[in-house]
Scaffold this active site. Structure first.
Site, PDB file in Angstrom:
ATOM      1  N   GLY A  12       0.788  -1.236   0.000  1.00 40.50           N
ATOM      2  CA  GLY A  12       0.000   0.000   0.000  1.00 40.50           C
ATOM      3  C   GLY A  12       0.811   1.272   0.000  1.00 40.50           C
ATOM      4  CG  ASN A  14       1.419   3.909  -5.750  1.00 37.81           C
ATOM      5  OD1 ASN A  14       1.887   5.016  -5.953  1.00 37.81           O
ATOM      6  ND2 ASN A  14       1.832   2.833  -6.405  1.00 37.81           N
ATOM      7  CG  MET A  90      -1.156  -8.057  -6.713  1.00 31.71           C
ATOM      8  SD  MET A  90      -0.304  -6.918  -7.848  1.00 31.71           S
ATOM      9  CE  MET A  90       0.483  -8.087  -8.950  1.00 31.71           C
ATOM     10  CE  LYS A  91     -10.372 -12.367  -8.050  1.00 30.62           C
ATOM     11  NZ  LYS A  91     -10.033 -13.254  -9.112  1.00 30.62           N
ATOM     12  CG  ASN A 107      -3.647  -0.001 -12.536  1.00 26.67           C
ATOM     13  OD1 ASN A 107      -3.454  -0.254 -11.340  1.00 26.67           O
ATOM     14  ND2 ASN A 107      -2.983  -0.615 -13.503  1.00 26.67           N
ATOM     15  CG  HIS A 109       1.836  -0.897 -15.679  1.00 31.62           C
ATOM     16  ND1 HIS A 109       1.647  -2.171 -15.169  1.00 31.62           N
ATOM     17  CD2 HIS A 109       2.768  -1.023 -16.664  1.00 31.62           C
ATOM     18  CE1 HIS A 109       2.429  -3.018 -15.822  1.00 31.62           C
ATOM     19  NE2 HIS A 109       3.119  -2.351 -16.729  1.00 31.62           N
TER      20      HIS A 109
END
Length: 201
Positions: A12, A14, A90-91, A107, A109
């Site tokens: 966590g 971020n 992660m899902k 999101n 990345h």
């Protein structure tokens, strides 16, 4: 004030950068709930420490993936969440979930998309021998790391970089641009047009 729901599976960091920006008065949003599919996620501890509702939703407790995602949707709706933030979740969410929050899921990345999608993006960058990598905040669509790009930050790749050292330098930029992207959304400055994000001045 814009209400956020954060989905996280791991430490966590971020999430913490967003919490810090809120508490410093740099970001005018409310983090209503943090949800994890990992009971031991440090993200849940971070949320609780800052008096944010922390929920564990375990996929194994549901008959199928849609029921699992519906449980998350129910938690988000109960908290009147307007923008969903994926922070190391992660899902991969199904079209069912994404359609429910179309244009309202972000999101981050650890690569300069569209390069190096999926897992171990930093190692992918090193294996390819790129001289510059970085991170990307994007809206989530039904592909993997394919949604409209909001913000990017570049990080030089050093000759002696390892996956860990490159990841750590990229993470510093992630912590900077994720709150910045959320701020732009909260201020109504983001518009998706023909698959591209346009940022109002």
């Amino acid at each position: 004030m814009l209400k956020l729901g954060v989905l996280a599976s791991g430490r966590g960091s971020n999430l913490q950068s967003i919490i810090d920006a809120v508490e410093a008065g740099e970001l005018s949003v409310e983090i209503e709930v943090v949800i994890s599919d990992n009971e031991d996620a440090q993200a849940l501890e971070r949320a609780a420490k800052h008096q944010i509702e922390a929920q564990y939703v375990g996929p194994e407790d549901y008959n199928n993936n849609q029921d699992f995602e519906q449980a998350i949707i129910d938690d988000l709706e109960r908290n009147d969440v307007e923008l969903v933030i994926l922070a190391g979740f992660m899902k991969l969410m199904s079209p069912y979930f994404i359609e429910h929050y179309q244009g309202r899921i972000m999101n981050i990345h650890p690569s300069l998309l569209p390069a190096f999608k999926g897992l171990h993006a930093q190692q992918q960058a090193l294996d390819y021998g790129v001289k510059v990598s970085g991170c990307t905040v994007h809206f989530v669509d039904q592909g993997m790391d394919t949604g409209p790009i909001i913000l990017q930050a570049a990080v030089p790749v050093k000759e002696d970089d390892t996956e860990e050292s490159l990841a750590n330098r990229i993470l510093e930029e992630e912590h900077r641009i994720y709150p910045a992207a959320i701020k732009l959304y909260a201020e109504g400055k983001l518009e998706i047009e023909d698959g591209r994000v346009r940022i109002a001045k």
